[in-house]
Scaffold this motif. Structure first.
Motif, PDB file in Angstrom:
ATOM      1  N   ASP A 116     -13.827  -6.029  -8.531  1.00 50.10           N
ATOM      2  CA  ASP A 116     -13.947  -5.470  -9.877  1.00 50.10           C
ATOM      3  C   ASP A 116     -12.649  -4.753 -10.246  1.00 50.10           C
ATOM      4  O   ASP A 116     -12.282  -3.755  -9.630  1.00 50.10           O
ATOM      5  N   ILE A 117     -11.951  -5.258 -11.232  1.00 47.64           N
ATOM      6  CA  ILE A 117     -10.695  -4.661 -11.700  1.00 47.64           C
ATOM      7  C   ILE A 117     -10.982  -3.907 -12.997  1.00 47.64           C
ATOM      8  O   ILE A 117     -11.535  -4.477 -13.940  1.00 47.64           O
ATOM      9  N   PRO A 118     -10.617  -2.636 -13.076  1.00 43.66           N
ATOM     10  CA  PRO A 118     -10.919  -1.860 -14.287  1.00 43.66           C
ATOM     11  C   PRO A 118     -10.091  -2.329 -15.476  1.00 43.66           C
ATOM     12  O   PRO A 118      -9.029  -2.945 -15.320  1.00 43.66           O
ATOM     13  N   GLY A 119     -10.598  -2.039 -16.662  1.00 36.10           N
ATOM     14  CA  GLY A 119      -9.861  -2.396 -17.875  1.00 36.10           C
ATOM     15  C   GLY A 119      -8.693  -1.469 -18.121  1.00 36.10           C
ATOM     16  O   GLY A 119      -7.718  -1.834 -18.800  1.00 36.10           O
ATOM     17  N   GLU A 120      -8.767  -0.267 -17.589  1.00 38.81           N
ATOM     18  CA  GLU A 120      -7.687   0.713 -17.732  1.00 38.81           C
ATOM     19  C   GLU A 120      -7.693   1.616 -16.499  1.00 38.81           C
ATOM     20  O   GLU A 120      -8.760   2.012 -16.013  1.00 38.81           O
ATOM     21  N   ILE A 121      -6.524   1.931 -15.989  1.00 39.15           N
ATOM     22  CA  ILE A 121      -6.412   2.778 -14.806  1.00 39.15           C
ATOM     23  C   ILE A 121      -6.809   4.207 -15.162  1.00 39.15           C
ATOM     24  O   ILE A 121      -6.354   4.764 -16.172  1.00 39.15           O
ATOM     25  N   ARG A 122      -7.628   4.771 -14.308  1.00 35.35           N
ATOM     26  CA  ARG A 122      -8.020   6.170 -14.452  1.00 35.35           C
ATOM     27  C   ARG A 122      -7.644   6.925 -13.184  1.00 35.35           C
ATOM     28  O   ARG A 122      -7.317   6.314 -12.167  1.00 35.35           O
ATOM     29  N   LEU A 123      -7.731   8.228 -13.267  1.00 38.73           N
ATOM     30  CA  LEU A 123      -7.345   9.053 -12.130  1.00 38.73           C
ATOM     31  C   LEU A 123      -8.181   8.722 -10.904  1.00 38.73           C
ATOM     32  O   LEU A 123      -7.686   8.754  -9.766  1.00 38.73           O
ATOM     33  N   ARG A 124      -9.442   8.358 -11.112  1.00 37.41           N
ATOM     34  CA  ARG A 124     -10.308   8.050  -9.974  1.00 37.41           C
ATOM     35  C   ARG A 124      -9.839   6.791  -9.234  1.00 37.41           C
ATOM     36  O   ARG A 124     -10.021   6.675  -8.025  1.00 37.41           O
ATOM     37  N   ASP A 125      -9.229   5.855  -9.963  1.00 38.28           N
ATOM     38  CA  ASP A 125      -8.693   4.656  -9.309  1.00 38.28           C
ATOM     39  C   ASP A 125      -7.525   5.017  -8.395  1.00 38.28           C
ATOM     40  O   ASP A 125      -7.409   4.491  -7.289  1.00 38.28           O
ATOM     41  N   VAL A 126      -6.668   5.906  -8.862  1.00 38.18           N
ATOM     42  CA  VAL A 126      -5.536   6.356  -8.052  1.00 38.18           C
ATOM     43  C   VAL A 126      -6.044   7.105  -6.823  1.00 38.18           C
ATOM     44  O   VAL A 126      -5.554   6.900  -5.701  1.00 38.18           O
ATOM     45  N   ALA A 127      -7.037   7.966  -7.041  1.00 36.88           N
ATOM     46  CA  ALA A 127      -7.593   8.740  -5.923  1.00 36.88           C
ATOM     47  C   ALA A 127      -8.209   7.819  -4.871  1.00 36.88           C
ATOM     48  O   ALA A 127      -8.090   8.062  -3.662  1.00 36.88           O
ATOM     49  N   LEU A 128      -8.850   6.742  -5.335  1.00 33.46           N
ATOM     50  CA  LEU A 128      -9.446   5.794  -4.391  1.00 33.46           C
ATOM     51  C   LEU A 128      -8.368   5.083  -3.580  1.00 33.46           C
ATOM     52  O   LEU A 128      -8.509   4.895  -2.368  1.00 33.46           O
ATOM     53  N   LEU A 129      -7.275   4.691  -4.228  1.00 31.84           N
ATOM     54  CA  LEU A 129      -6.159   4.083  -3.502  1.00 31.84           C
ATOM     55  C   LEU A 129      -5.636   5.015  -2.410  1.00 31.84           C
ATOM     56  O   LEU A 129      -5.349   4.589  -1.291  1.00 31.84           O
ATOM     57  N   GLU A 130      -5.515   6.280  -2.753  1.00 34.29           N
ATOM     58  CA  GLU A 130      -5.010   7.254  -1.785  1.00 34.29           C
ATOM     59  C   GLU A 130      -5.969   7.411  -0.606  1.00 34.29           C
ATOM     60  O   GLU A 130      -5.538   7.501   0.551  1.00 34.29           O
ATOM     61  N   ARG A 131      -7.271   7.423  -0.895  1.00 38.56           N
ATOM     62  CA  ARG A 131      -8.251   7.550   0.188  1.00 38.56           C
ATOM     63  C   ARG A 131      -8.252   6.311   1.084  1.00 38.56           C
ATOM     64  O   ARG A 131      -8.383   6.411   2.305  1.00 38.56           O
ATOM     65  N   VAL A 132      -8.113   5.139   0.475  1.00 41.41           N
ATOM     66  CA  VAL A 132      -8.057   3.909   1.262  1.00 41.41           C
ATOM     67  C   VAL A 132      -6.840   3.926   2.185  1.00 41.41           C
ATOM     68  O   VAL A 132      -6.924   3.555   3.360  1.00 41.41           O
ATOM     69  N   ALA A 133      -5.694   4.345   1.653  1.00 37.58           N
ATOM     70  CA  ALA A 133      -4.486   4.424   2.475  1.00 37.58           C
ATOM     71  C   ALA A 133      -4.678   5.385   3.642  1.00 37.58           C
ATOM     72  O   ALA A 133      -4.271   5.095   4.781  1.00 37.58           O
ATOM     73  N   ASP A 134      -5.294   6.537   3.377  1.00 41.10           N
ATOM     74  CA  ASP A 134      -5.552   7.506   4.449  1.00 41.10           C
ATOM     75  C   ASP A 134      -6.449   6.904   5.524  1.00 41.10           C
ATOM     76  O   ASP A 134      -6.235   7.107   6.727  1.00 41.10           O
ATOM     77  N   THR A 135      -7.471   6.161   5.094  1.00 36.75           N
ATOM     78  CA  THR A 135      -8.409   5.564   6.042  1.00 36.75           C
ATOM     79  C   THR A 135      -7.725   4.523   6.916  1.00 36.75           C
ATOM     80  O   THR A 135      -7.903   4.506   8.139  1.00 36.75           O
ATOM     81  N   ILE A 136      -6.937   3.649   6.303  1.00 33.09           N
ATOM     82  CA  ILE A 136      -6.236   2.618   7.076  1.00 33.09           C
ATOM     83  C   ILE A 136      -5.242   3.260   8.044  1.00 33.09           C
ATOM     84  O   ILE A 136      -5.114   2.838   9.196  1.00 33.09           O
ATOM     85  N   HIS A 137      -4.549   4.286   7.580  1.00 34.79           N
ATOM     86  CA  HIS A 137      -3.598   5.003   8.443  1.00 34.79           C
ATOM     87  C   HIS A 137      -4.314   5.563   9.670  1.00 34.79           C
ATOM     88  O   HIS A 137      -3.823   5.425  10.806  1.00 34.79           O
ATOM     89  N   ARG A 138      -5.471   6.159   9.460  1.00 37.96           N
ATOM     90  CA  ARG A 138      -6.220   6.737  10.578  1.00 37.96           C
ATOM     91  C   ARG A 138      -6.716   5.642  11.530  1.00 37.96           C
ATOM     92  O   ARG A 138      -6.593   5.755  12.754  1.00 37.96           O
ATOM     93  N   MET A 139      -7.266   4.562  10.979  1.00 37.62           N
ATOM     94  CA  MET A 139      -7.755   3.461  11.808  1.00 37.62           C
ATOM     95  C   MET A 139      -6.626   2.827  12.611  1.00 37.62           C
ATOM     96  O   MET A 139      -6.790   2.499  13.792  1.00 37.62           O
ATOM     97  N   ASP A 140      -5.477   2.657  11.982  1.00 43.46           N
ATOM     98  CA  ASP A 140      -4.337   2.032  12.636  1.00 43.46           C
ATOM     99  C   ASP A 140      -3.861   2.862  13.820  1.00 43.46           C
ATOM    100  O   ASP A 140      -3.570   2.330  14.896  1.00 43.46           O
ATOM    101  N   ASN A 141      -3.794   4.182  13.648  1.00 42.50           N
ATOM    102  CA  ASN A 141      -3.334   5.053  14.725  1.00 42.50           C
ATOM    103  C   ASN A 141      -4.333   5.132  15.873  1.00 42.50           C
ATOM    104  O   ASN A 141      -3.950   5.257  17.036  1.00 42.50           O
TER     105      ASN A 141
END
Length: 464
Positions: free
Chosen positions: A157-182
């Motif tokens: 699901d791709i949003p019609g317009e980027i909102r702050l929550r989309d950016v926050a979700l990207l940041e959380r996903v990056a944190d999760t992958i970083h933790r899993m990778d380490n």
């Protein structure tokens, strides 16, 4: 004709009695030593030594044998009576009289065994009958059917317009992958999650975005590109990693994020150095240091460390030591409150481990004093917790190789087995290659049985 097994004498000692129990339960399952060893992820000779009473196994191996031989826990309880709590009395309890050690190795498909563990699945068999699956269970379907059963049938699901929550979700996903990778390494499931996440993140870039939010979106995608690239690098998906890092660099540049730009070039440098191109790695590290006034002291230390590692691979003693000195000086000025949150990983342990790698190359390639690298590896190993199991494993493996090549091979055996305890729990091609290097150094001691046992365990953990 195979030679019959020699009879055991269980009355000779508690160890002989325990070994006879292992053989008894092995025979009940109709297994040979050469069959039981691989099932327990140890060599055939280790099983033979346990049965003959000449080798004291760790409790973890005994518990694994209980499961394989379906004893109901008999061997574990027997181990307690025969060996007591000796394993807990000292970290080197498995090395009485400098004997070798062995333990169960958690090796599974898509873990550390190979270099191509992230090869994508393709193709499918006949359409899945979901009712048949629900009625018949897993046995009703072939593995490829299970893949198609859970494969999404709609696009993300791709949003019609980027909102702050989309950016926050990207940041959380990056944190999760970083933790899993380490914690677990970059292969297997981590690789799959990382790649799909980056595909989703890139799909957000063309979406309409309020201008004030655009830099945050670019930074979030850059950070995701870095952690995904790091995971791909660890899994030896080098071409994919280069694309991810390049994407991260472009997003960081466009978004004006100098911190993420520095981090990206640090990883690009490390990858180039790892694949045997230290000259390009040095160039990437220098690019990261452009406008060093705009990055933190910790980030400068990180980049000077990359320069040191490049010079170390070149065997350039003077420039390596100078770069290590600059890295140390910058790290002394570190102020965590000034660093981005994702730089928290570069702490006292990480700095000493990274600089130790540069000094390691000087010891191996240029006959420099190994003590400087050993001291830093020790600091790194002691400081890395389970959240950084891969870093701890790699530093300990390098420390073991250094000891095996230049210092005390008996100490190296102890360190090597300790490193294997960590490596068996992660998926890392880099860690696998470091173990292969340790095995090559151990081969320089052909008359040392402890070194041979270590090589056997390494062979059981990694593919040739």
């Amino acid at each position: 004709m195979p030679q019959p097994e020699k009879p055991l004498n269980p009355d000779s000692s508690p160890e002989d009695w325990f070994g006879a129990e292992v053989r008894y339960w092995r025979h009940r399952q109709g297994l040979k030593c050469s069959e039981l060893g691989p099932k327990a992820q140890v060599s055939r000779s280790i099983i033979e030594k346990v049965e003959k009473g000449t080798y004291r196994p760790r409790r973890a191996l005994v518990q694994e044998l209980d499961l394989i031989l379906d004893t109901g826990g008999v061997l574990d309880r027997s181990w307690g009576m025969v060996f007591g709590d000796a394993d807990k009395s000292t970290p080197d309890a498995d090395f009485p009289s400098r004997q070798g050690a062995e333990d169960t190795i958690q090796v599974h498909e898509d873990r550390i065994l190979g270099r191509d563990s992230s090869t994508p699945l393709s193709g499918s068999s006949a359409p899945v009958d979901r009712r048949a699956f629900l009625a018949g269970g897993l046995a009703a379907l072939a593995p490829i059917d299970l893949i198609s059963l859970v494969t999404p049938t709609t696009a993300p699901d791709i949003p019609g317009e980027i909102r702050l929550r989309d950016v926050a979700l990207l940041e959380r996903v990056a944190d999760t992958i970083h933790r899993m990778d380490n914690e677990h390494g970059g292969g297997g499931l981590v690789s799959e999650v990382a790649s799909r996440s980056l595909t989703w993140g890139v799909s957000l870039l063309p979406v309409k975005c309020p201008e004030p939010l655009r830099p945050q979106l670019l930074s979030a995608v850059a950070r995701l590109g870095i952690v995904v690239g790091a995971s791909q690098f660890d899994a030896y998906a080098h071409d994919d990693a280069r694309i991810s890092f390049r994407l991260a660099a472009e997003c960081a540049e466009e978004g004006g994020d100098w911190h993420l730009r520095a981090k990206t070039y640090s990883f690009m440098a490390r990858q180039a150095i790892w694949v045997g191109d230290p000259d390009t790695g040095l160039t990437d590290a220098e690019k990261g240091l452009v406008r060093s006034d705009r990055i933190t002291a910790t980030e400068r230390a990180m980049l000077h460390t990359a320069r040191a590692r490049a010079f170390g691979k070149m065997g350039d003693v003077s420039n390596t030591l100078t770069a290590v000195g600059l890295a140390d000086a910058a790290f002394e000025q570190s102020n965590p409150s000034q660093d981005p949150p994702w730089m928290a990983y570069y702490d006292h342990s990480q700095h000493h481990g990274d600089t130790a790698h540069a000094l390691y190359d000087l010891s191996i390639r240029a006959e420099q004093d190994p003590a400087r690298a050993s001291e830093r590896f020790e600091i790194a190993v002691e400081g890395h917790g389970d959240a950084f199991a891969r870093s701890r494993a790699i530093s300990r493996t390098k420390w073991a190789s250094l000891a095996m090549a230049k210092e005390d091979p008996y100490r190296a055996v102890t360190l090597g087995h300790q490193a294997l305890d960590d490596v068996g729990k992660i998926t890392s091609c880099r860690a696998a290659d470091d173990l292969r290097e340790l095995s090559r150094f151990a081969a320089r001691h052909p008359a040392m049985s402890e070194a041979a046992d270590l090589r056997e365990r390494i062979a059981a953990t990694v593919s040739p």
